[in-house]
Enzyme design. Structure first.
Site, PDB file in Angstrom:
ATOM      1  N   GLN A  85       0.854  -1.192  -0.035  1.00  0.00           N
ATOM      2  CA  GLN A  85       0.054   0.027   0.073  1.00  0.00           C
ATOM      3  C   GLN A  85       0.983   1.218   0.065  1.00  0.00           C
ATOM      4  O   GLN A  85       1.719   1.448   0.605  1.00  0.00           O
ATOM      5  CB  GLN A  85      -1.020  -0.066   1.045  1.00  0.00           C
ATOM      6  CG  GLN A  85      -1.993   1.216   1.054  1.00  0.00           C
ATOM      7  CD  GLN A  85      -2.827   1.538   2.191  1.00  0.00           C
ATOM      8  OE1 GLN A  85      -2.144   2.003   3.641  1.00  0.00           O
ATOM      9  NE2 GLN A  85      -4.026   1.420   2.152  1.00  0.00           N
ATOM     10  N   CYS A 114      -7.050   7.868   4.553  1.00  0.00           N
ATOM     11  CA  CYS A 114      -6.289   8.089   5.616  1.00  0.00           C
ATOM     12  C   CYS A 114      -6.659   9.672   5.790  1.00  0.00           C
ATOM     13  O   CYS A 114      -6.204  10.464   4.982  1.00  0.00           O
ATOM     14  CB  CYS A 114      -4.645   8.078   5.507  1.00  0.00           C
ATOM     15  SG  CYS A 114      -3.967   8.659   6.857  1.00  0.00           S
ATOM     16  N   LYS A 153      -8.053   1.631  -1.531  1.00  0.00           N
ATOM     17  CA  LYS A 153      -8.799   1.748  -0.474  1.00  0.00           C
ATOM     18  C   LYS A 153      -9.483   3.058  -0.198  1.00  0.00           C
ATOM     19  O   LYS A 153      -8.568   3.887  -0.008  1.00  0.00           O
ATOM     20  CB  LYS A 153      -7.983   1.200   0.608  1.00  0.00           C
ATOM     21  CG  LYS A 153      -8.522   1.130   2.126  1.00  0.00           C
ATOM     22  CD  LYS A 153      -7.952   0.384   3.148  1.00  0.00           C
ATOM     23  CE  LYS A 153      -8.330   0.514   4.501  1.00  0.00           C
ATOM     24  NZ  LYS A 153      -8.088   1.624   5.301  1.00  0.00           N
ATOM     25  N   HIS A 181     -13.619   1.433   3.490  1.00  0.00           N
ATOM     26  CA  HIS A 181     -13.971   1.497   5.039  1.00  0.00           C
ATOM     27  C   HIS A 181     -15.168   2.215   4.930  1.00  0.00           C
ATOM     28  O   HIS A 181     -15.052   3.386   4.785  1.00  0.00           O
ATOM     29  CB  HIS A 181     -12.753   2.232   5.264  1.00  0.00           C
ATOM     30  CG  HIS A 181     -12.669   2.640   6.814  1.00  0.00           C
ATOM     31  ND1 HIS A 181     -11.655   3.330   7.724  1.00  0.00           N
ATOM     32  CD2 HIS A 181     -13.457   2.153   7.973  1.00  0.00           C
ATOM     33  CE1 HIS A 181     -12.009   3.647   8.704  1.00  0.00           C
ATOM     34  NE2 HIS A 181     -13.071   2.811   9.208  1.00  0.00           N
ATOM     35  N   ASN A 212     -14.567  -3.160   4.835  1.00  0.00           N
ATOM     36  CA  ASN A 212     -13.737  -2.822   6.167  1.00  0.00           C
ATOM     37  C   ASN A 212     -14.320  -1.831   7.099  1.00  0.00           C
ATOM     38  O   ASN A 212     -15.085  -1.102   6.857  1.00  0.00           O
ATOM     39  CB  ASN A 212     -12.231  -2.011   5.754  1.00  0.00           C
ATOM     40  CG  ASN A 212     -11.529  -1.663   6.388  1.00  0.00           C
ATOM     41  OD1 ASN A 212     -11.274  -0.522   6.668  1.00  0.00           O
ATOM     42  ND2 ASN A 212     -11.228  -2.429   7.363  1.00  0.00           N
ATOM     43  N   GLY A 213     -14.024  -1.900   8.311  1.00  0.00           N
ATOM     44  CA  GLY A 213     -14.489  -1.064   9.329  1.00  0.00           C
ATOM     45  C   GLY A 213     -15.258  -1.747  10.494  1.00  0.00           C
ATOM     46  O   GLY A 213     -16.140  -0.856  11.340  1.00  0.00           O
ATOM     47  N   ARG A 241      -8.040  -3.649  13.327  1.00  0.00           N
ATOM     48  CA  ARG A 241      -7.867  -3.614  14.708  1.00  0.00           C
ATOM     49  C   ARG A 241      -7.961  -4.907  15.253  1.00  0.00           C
ATOM     50  O   ARG A 241      -7.431  -5.370  16.325  1.00  0.00           O
ATOM     51  CB  ARG A 241      -8.761  -2.616  15.451  1.00  0.00           C
ATOM     52  CG  ARG A 241      -8.339  -1.172  15.283  1.00  0.00           C
ATOM     53  CD  ARG A 241      -9.493  -0.278  15.526  1.00  0.00           C
ATOM     54  NE  ARG A 241     -10.575  -0.500  14.741  1.00  0.00           N
ATOM     55  CZ  ARG A 241     -11.884   0.356  14.778  1.00  0.00           C
ATOM     56  NH1 ARG A 241     -11.999   0.998  15.897  1.00  0.00           N
ATOM     57  NH2 ARG A 241     -12.923  -0.003  14.101  1.00  0.00           N
TER      58      ARG A 241
HETATM   59  C1  LIG Z   1      -2.962   1.513  14.068  1.00  0.00           C
HETATM   60  C2  LIG Z   1      -3.563   1.526  12.801  1.00  0.00           C
HETATM   61  C3  LIG Z   1      -2.992   1.826  11.504  1.00  0.00           C
HETATM   62  C4  LIG Z   1      -3.697   2.267  10.250  1.00  0.00           C
HETATM   63  N1  LIG Z   1      -2.941   2.635   9.431  1.00  0.00           N
HETATM   64  C5  LIG Z   1      -3.481   2.412   8.225  1.00  0.00           C
HETATM   65  C6  LIG Z   1      -2.923   2.577   6.841  1.00  0.00           C
HETATM   66  O1  LIG Z   1      -1.442   2.516   6.960  1.00  0.00           O
HETATM   67  N2  LIG Z   1      -3.342   2.528   5.773  1.00  0.00           N
HETATM   68  C7  LIG Z   1      -4.748   2.673   5.634  1.00  0.00           C
HETATM   69  O2  LIG Z   1      -5.532   2.512   4.566  1.00  0.00           O
HETATM   70  N3  LIG Z   1      -5.544   2.428   6.619  1.00  0.00           N
HETATM   71  C8  LIG Z   1      -4.953   2.308   8.184  1.00  0.00           C
HETATM   72  N4  LIG Z   1      -5.617   2.299   8.978  1.00  0.00           N
HETATM   73  C9  LIG Z   1      -7.168   2.021   9.070  1.00  0.00           C
HETATM   74  C10 LIG Z   1      -7.417   0.428   8.959  1.00  0.00           C
HETATM   75  O3  LIG Z   1      -6.927   0.027   7.791  1.00  0.00           O
HETATM   76  C11 LIG Z   1      -8.870   0.237   8.815  1.00  0.00           C
HETATM   77  O4  LIG Z   1      -9.348   1.045   7.642  1.00  0.00           O
HETATM   78  C12 LIG Z   1      -9.701   0.947  10.073  1.00  0.00           C
HETATM   79  O5  LIG Z   1      -8.975   0.634  11.181  1.00  0.00           O
HETATM   80  C13 LIG Z   1     -11.131   0.223  10.084  1.00  0.00           C
HETATM   81  O6  LIG Z   1     -10.872  -1.152  10.019  1.00  0.00           O
HETATM   82  P1  LIG Z   1     -11.162  -2.092  11.353  1.00  0.00           P
HETATM   83  O7  LIG Z   1     -12.519  -1.683  11.801  1.00  0.00           O
HETATM   84  O8  LIG Z   1     -11.097  -3.490  10.827  1.00  0.00           O
HETATM   85  O9  LIG Z   1     -10.033  -1.538  12.552  1.00  0.00           O
HETATM   86  C14 LIG Z   1      -5.010   2.077  10.356  1.00  0.00           C
HETATM   87  C15 LIG Z   1      -5.748   1.788  11.333  1.00  0.00           C
HETATM   88  C16 LIG Z   1      -4.963   1.332  12.561  1.00  0.00           C
HETATM   89  C17 LIG Z   1      -5.696   0.818  13.951  1.00  0.00           C
END
Ligand SMILES: Cc1cc2nc3c(=O)[nH]c(=O)nc-3n(C[C@H](O)[C@H](O)[C@H](O)COP(=O)(O)O)c2cc1C
Length: 500
Positions: A85, A114, A153, A181, A212-213, A241
């Site tokens: 990514q 992001c 994404k 997401h 996702n999310g 997470r």
């Molecule tokens: C510690 C952390 C770092 C993350 N870094 C990125 C990243 O580098 N790129 C990205 O697209 N999303 C990043 N995210 C977002 C996650 O990929 C995801 O979209 C978001 O946590 C929701 O998914 P979940 O409910 O499964 O946690 C990050 C999330 C967390 C918790």
């Protein structure tokens, strides 16, 4: 052998996560059953300065920044599953980076979700969501410029209609899948995920949608993954997470106690010499509310992987790995196996340089390889050369009898890079390469002998043919177009030598 293209249909993926999604976590997620693993977001500007290094001690491929920091480390085990990514706002730079890594990863993803300022202020991440022309330009450039799948994404837009219209436009760029997401860019991770938006997107496009999310409220255990998929109507699910807290969420056999998960994670971190602060960060995320426990305090106080190992009673394992790596390091440094071939994906590599002074004038390893291929009635050697952006150095891969050979060292010129690739092939196959002092092989040098034995007419013909061979080789080296990853035509066969 080319690996099959990565499919995003009906898969479960480890989401991209800064600081979390480094090699140990990705391998752990694969162990537990994730089908696809995303690396942490890496910024194009930083990646474009990196040098690709085959790390023979760790058996990894490293992308190393000018300050020697390893920005991205990967290994053979994940090559067909890892998605790289990147954070980008520039189509050209995105392509440069994608081409730098494409042989070592299974797909390229662009982060368009992001919301953090460091991302959006450079026009990257969620800032792209309000610039669909830029999105289109980046994705089209990548889709046409690399040979592996490209994905992106996104976060959702304020209305379902706007979100659907954006993803339809994205689909037209030729991307292989789109991860959604289900939160607005202003929303925080604690807010409920909007499954209805993901559902609308899933119905609107025919490429796989990756939902996702769902980590906080919907996906707590493996069985919830399928529920989340159904609730969103998506083809696939991506977890951040839930996997960060306990990667065994991917395990269809049920959860594994987090203490064991941490231990397995730490073993990978030691094995792959993961950055200690990164290791610490991940373990603290896994410890969650136990981060202030005696173990948690010990982890927080640790400064090195050795100290972290002590906290988990893994000193012996740590020591063992250090010793194994030292043995490999010594062997490599002492040159006890100087010509040992190392597999880099499907390419056989050796650390070889072409030293012009080691060969007689007009004799080159490429000529020897060409002559040998003819003798064996094989297709002509096929050279593919790449040039890297940061120092404009060249690296060539030669295909002979359906096998690929390359020197792991980069050369100043394309001609030399091709000669180095030819040397690797000749050495691996045990064929003479024409070096001064080498036993006469009867390959290319045979012509010189013929010239001496036969009269002057024969000598003249032979000389002309020989010069033609040399010129032809020089021409193909000089005139072929060299750009990142571009093929160039193989040696055109010179006039054949008649056997007398
Ligand atoms: C510690 C952390 C770092 C993350 N870094 C990125 C990243 O580098 N790129 C990205 O697209 N999303 C990043 N995210 C977002 C996650 O990929 C995801 O979209 C978001 O946590 C929701 O998914 P979940 O409910 O499964 O946690 C990050 C999330 C967390 C918790």
């Amino acid at each position: 052998m080319m690996a099959a293209r990565l499919s995003f249909s009906n898969i479960t993926a480890l989401a991209p996560m800064v600081r979390v999604g480094t090699l140990p976590m990705r391998l752990l997620a694969l162990d537990y059953g994730a089908d696809v693993v995303y690396c942490e977001e890496l910024i194009d500007i930083k990646m474009a300065q990196c040098q690709r290094v085959v790390n023979e001690v760790l058996e990894t491929v490293d992308f190393v920044a000018p300050d020697d920091r390893v920005m991205f480390r990967t290994c053979e085990r994940e090559r067909d599953r890892v998605v790289f990514q990147m954070g980008t706002a520039d189509p050209e730079r995105a392509l440069t980076v994608a081409q730098l890594v494409e042989k070592d990863v299974a797909a390229i993803d662009v982060n368009m979700g992001c919301p953090k300022e460091y991302s959006t202020k450079g026009g990257m991440g969620a800032a792209l969501l309000s610039d669909p022309d830029k999105i289109e330009a980046i994705l089209k450039k990548l889709v046409t410029g690399v040979g592996i799948p490209v994905t992106c994404k996104i976060r959702i837009l304020p209305s379902v209609e706007d979100t659907v219209s954006l993803v339809r436009r994205i689909e037209k760029t030729g991307v292989a899948a789109i991860a959604v997401h289900g939160r607005f860019k202003e929303e925080r991770p604690r807010h409920p995920v909007h499954c209805d938006y993901i559902q609308a997107v899933s119905q609107a496009v025919s490429i796989p949608v990756i939902a996702n999310g769902g980590s906080l409220d919907l996906v707590k255990k493996n069985g919830d993954i399928e529920e989340f998929r159904k609730a969103t109507g998506a083809s696939s699910v991506m977890l951040a997470r839930a996997a960060m807290w306990n990667a065994s969420v991917f395990n269809s056999q049920g959860p594994v106690p987090v203490e064991r998960v941490m231990e397995e994670y730490l073993k990978y971190a030691i094995r792959y010499d993961n950055n200690a602060f990164n290791t610490k960060y991940c373990l603290c995320q896994m410890l969650r509310d136990k981060v202030e426990s005696p173990l948690g305090k010990q982890v927080q106080a640790a400064q090195t992987n050795a100290e972290i190992s002590n906290a988990y009673g893994l000193q012996e394992f740590y020591q063992q790995i250090q010793e194994q790596q030292q043995v490999r390091r010594d062997a490599l440094q002492n040159g006890s196996q100087p010509d040992k071939p190392v597999m880099d994906g499907d390419v056989i590599t050796m650390a070889v340089k072409f030293e012009r002074r080691e060969y007689p004038p007009q004799i080159t390893p490429k000529m020897f390889l060409l002559e040998w291929s003819r003798k064996e009635k094989l297709e002509q050697p096929f050279y593919e050369t790449v040039q890297r952006a940061q120092d404009r150095a060249f690296q060539s891969t030669v295909m002979v009898a359906e096998k690929k050979y390359r020197s792991s060292l980069w050369e100043k010129s394309k001609k030399f890079a091709e000669q180095a690739a030819a040397i690797v092939c000749l050495r691996v196959l045990g064929i003479p390469e024409g070096r001064i002092g080498e036993e006469d092989s009867g390959l290319v040098c045979k012509r010189k002998r013929e010239r001496k034995v036969n009269g002057s007419a024969e000598e003249e013909i032979s000389k002309k043919r020989h010069v033609a061979d040399v010129q032809q080789e020089a021409e193909t080296s000089e005139t072929a177009v060299v750009t990142n990853g571009n093929h160039h035509k193989p040696d055109t066969p010179p006039e054949r030598q008649k056997s007398s």
